[in-house]
Design a protein around this motif. Structure first.
Motif, mmCIF file in Angstrom:
data_model
loop_
_atom_site.group_PDB
_atom_site.id
_atom_site.type_symbol
_atom_site.label_atom_id
_atom_site.label_comp_id
_atom_site.label_asym_id
_atom_site.label_seq_id
_atom_site.Cartn_x
_atom_site.Cartn_y
_atom_site.Cartn_z
ATOM 1 N N SER A 196 6.859 24.128 81.283
ATOM 2 C CA SER A 196 6.426 22.730 81.354
ATOM 3 C C SER A 196 5.675 22.436 82.640
ATOM 4 O O SER A 196 4.750 21.616 82.669
ATOM 5 C CB SER A 196 7.632 21.792 81.220
ATOM 6 O OG SER A 196 8.567 22.054 82.258
ATOM 7 N N LYS A 263 15.366 20.656 84.974
ATOM 8 C CA LYS A 263 14.212 20.348 84.133
ATOM 9 C C LYS A 263 13.809 18.896 84.325
ATOM 10 O O LYS A 263 14.629 18.075 84.698
ATOM 11 C CB LYS A 263 14.554 20.648 82.670
ATOM 12 C CG LYS A 263 14.963 22.096 82.450
ATOM 13 C CD LYS A 263 15.849 22.245 81.221
ATOM 14 C CE LYS A 263 16.346 23.676 81.091
ATOM 15 N NZ LYS A 263 17.286 24.042 82.179
ATOM 16 N N CYS A 265 12.250 15.524 82.533
ATOM 17 C CA CYS A 265 11.952 14.832 81.279
ATOM 18 C C CYS A 265 10.576 14.169 81.364
ATOM 19 O O CYS A 265 10.020 13.965 82.452
ATOM 20 C CB CYS A 265 13.038 13.793 81.020
ATOM 21 S SG CYS A 265 12.739 12.739 79.579
ATOM 22 N N GLN A 277 14.586 20.165 73.733
ATOM 23 C CA GLN A 277 13.412 20.971 74.072
ATOM 24 C C GLN A 277 12.486 21.113 72.869
ATOM 25 O O GLN A 277 12.947 21.373 71.749
ATOM 26 C CB GLN A 277 13.846 22.357 74.550
ATOM 27 C CG GLN A 277 12.700 23.313 74.825
ATOM 28 C CD GLN A 277 13.188 24.710 75.153
ATOM 29 O OE1 GLN A 277 14.096 24.884 75.964
ATOM 30 N NE2 GLN A 277 12.598 25.715 74.523
ATOM 31 N N THR A 279 8.084 22.346 71.890
ATOM 32 C CA THR A 279 6.808 22.855 72.399
ATOM 33 C C THR A 279 5.687 22.004 71.817
ATOM 34 O O THR A 279 5.722 21.640 70.642
ATOM 35 C CB THR A 279 6.580 24.329 72.014
ATOM 36 O OG1 THR A 279 6.711 24.487 70.602
ATOM 37 C CG2 THR A 279 7.574 25.229 72.722
ATOM 38 N N ILE A 305 6.208 24.022 76.886
ATOM 39 C CA ILE A 305 7.544 23.445 76.694
ATOM 40 C C ILE A 305 7.597 22.020 77.225
ATOM 41 O O ILE A 305 7.014 21.717 78.269
ATOM 42 C CB ILE A 305 8.613 24.291 77.414
ATOM 43 C CG1 ILE A 305 8.774 25.625 76.703
ATOM 44 C CG2 ILE A 305 9.950 23.584 77.466
ATOM 45 C CD1 ILE A 305 9.829 26.511 77.318
ATOM 46 N N CYS A 306 8.278 21.150 76.497
ATOM 47 C CA CYS A 306 8.566 19.786 76.964
ATOM 48 C C CYS A 306 10.073 19.556 76.886
ATOM 49 O O CYS A 306 10.735 20.056 75.971
ATOM 50 C CB CYS A 306 7.868 18.753 76.071
ATOM 51 S SG CYS A 306 6.137 18.522 76.445
ATOM 52 N N TYR A 307 10.601 18.818 77.859
ATOM 53 C CA TYR A 307 12.030 18.498 77.876
ATOM 54 C C TYR A 307 12.236 16.986 77.803
ATOM 55 O O TYR A 307 11.419 16.218 78.329
ATOM 56 C CB TYR A 307 12.688 19.028 79.153
ATOM 57 C CG TYR A 307 12.658 20.527 79.285
ATOM 58 C CD1 TYR A 307 13.553 21.339 78.590
ATOM 59 C CD2 TYR A 307 11.717 21.143 80.114
ATOM 60 C CE1 TYR A 307 13.523 22.718 78.718
ATOM 61 C CE2 TYR A 307 11.686 22.528 80.250
ATOM 62 C CZ TYR A 307 12.583 23.308 79.541
ATOM 63 O OH TYR A 307 12.546 24.660 79.667
#
Length: 326
Positions: A196, A263, A265, A277, A279, A305-307
């Motif tokens: 990310s 991580k 957000c 999580q 993508t 990747i995104c959280y």
């Protein structure tokens, strides 16, 4: 002065020290050497075969640029690690399997070329060394590296990084910390997606050709969310969000390590082990001026990747995503 005259002079000094009569001393006038006879300190040495590699003779301590390629070296010569003025070290096309931590003692080292060796890792000790302040060019291409340590991104002076033709399954978690990085190539690895933090890079040139990137699907999340949040998660989030100072003198070392890889957000808040999580597809032109095609189909997009720290944040993202995609 002339070497033989100097030897005679030293002999005279030794005899005088032992109490010899002045008449017995081999004295002669010392004539200064001509400029043309004085050898300048050697700053560059290039060795491109095993037979030319010096086995008995030491390297000049004045060296600033040393290349020792195609010498079948299985390890880095300890004599090389004593060359404190080295700025460029090229050990490409050898058989080196491991890097000694003492490379970090080369305080002036700006360029390190380890292309085409047998490396399987890059040690944490090097990431924590003085290379943090000096190293600008690093070539680790054509090795057997599967992953780089989290601490790798402490090498914040890096401008050019080459990771092509390895076995990388992921890039360093905090890639965005490499704020000086302008040239990045990691072609022909095994990357399924990008971290990310990759979004924070600002590159001149990017090459990620030949990686088996997965197809992103924001509608199929990986849910690691624990409801209600554990006390550990709440405390960790608060520590990062409010920038509360911490260290191994206050917390166990494993907790410090966890906090360092917290991580982030989409809302800007931190999350540790409780998150959602996904993508998403990112056009690589957002982070690089020139992008080498990702595949033979002409693509310049890759999954990132995104959280999300909560269901609310994920729901808000999902609403925006569905609206933009009709």
């Amino acid at each position: 002065a002339d070497v033989s005259n100097l030897k005679n002079f030293l002999s005279a000094v030794r005899l005088a020290h032992q109490g010899a009569e002045i008449g017995a001393l081999p004295l002669s006038p010392l004539v200064p050497a001509k400029t043309s006879e004085v050898e300048k300190p050697k700053t560059k040495m290039i060795i491109t075969s095993r037979r030319d590699y010096p086995l008995t003779k030491s390297f000049p301590y004045s060296l600033e640029h040393l290349q020792a390629s195609y010498c079948k070296l299985a390890r880095i010569d300890t004599r090389v690690l004593c060359l404190k003025k080295l700025r460029k070290l090229d050990l490409s096309h050898n058989h080196i399997k491991q890097l000694p931590a003492t490379i970090g003692d080369l305080v002036c080292l700006q360029e390190l070329n380890l292309h085409n060796n047998h490396l399987e890792s890059f040690s944490v000790a090097l990431c924590n060394s003085t290379l943090q302040k000096s190293l600008q060019f690093l070539d680790l291409s054509q090795n057997k590296i599967k992953a780089l340590p989290i601490q790798f991104c402490q090498l914040r002076q890096l401008v050019n990084l080459k990771l092509d033709d390895n076995e990388l399954i992921r890039l360093p978690f905090k890639m965005g910390q490499l704020s000086h990085l302008r040239f990045l190539s990691a072609a022909r690895n095994k990357l399924p997606f990008l971290p990310s933090d990759f979004r924070r890079l600002s590159l001149e040139n990017l090459d990620l050709f030949g990686n088996p990137f997965e197809q992103s699907n924001p509608l199929v999340p990986n849910i690691q969310l624990k409801i209600p949040l554990t006390l550990l998660e709440c405390a960790a989030r608060a520590t990062v969000n409010y920038r509360i100072p911490y260290g191994c003198h206050l917390l166990p070392s494993h907790l410090c390590e966890d906090l360092q890889v917290a991580k982030t957000c989409q809302c800007g808040s931190a999350c540790l082990s409780s998150f959602i999580q996904i993508t998403v597809t990112m056009n690589l032109h957002h982070v690089a001026h020139t992008v080498v095609l990702v595949d033979n189909m002409g693509g310049t997009e890759a999954p990132v990747i995104c959280y999300f720290c909560s269901l609310d944040c994920y729901s808000q993202f999902l609403d925006r995503y569905l609206q933009s995609n009709g």
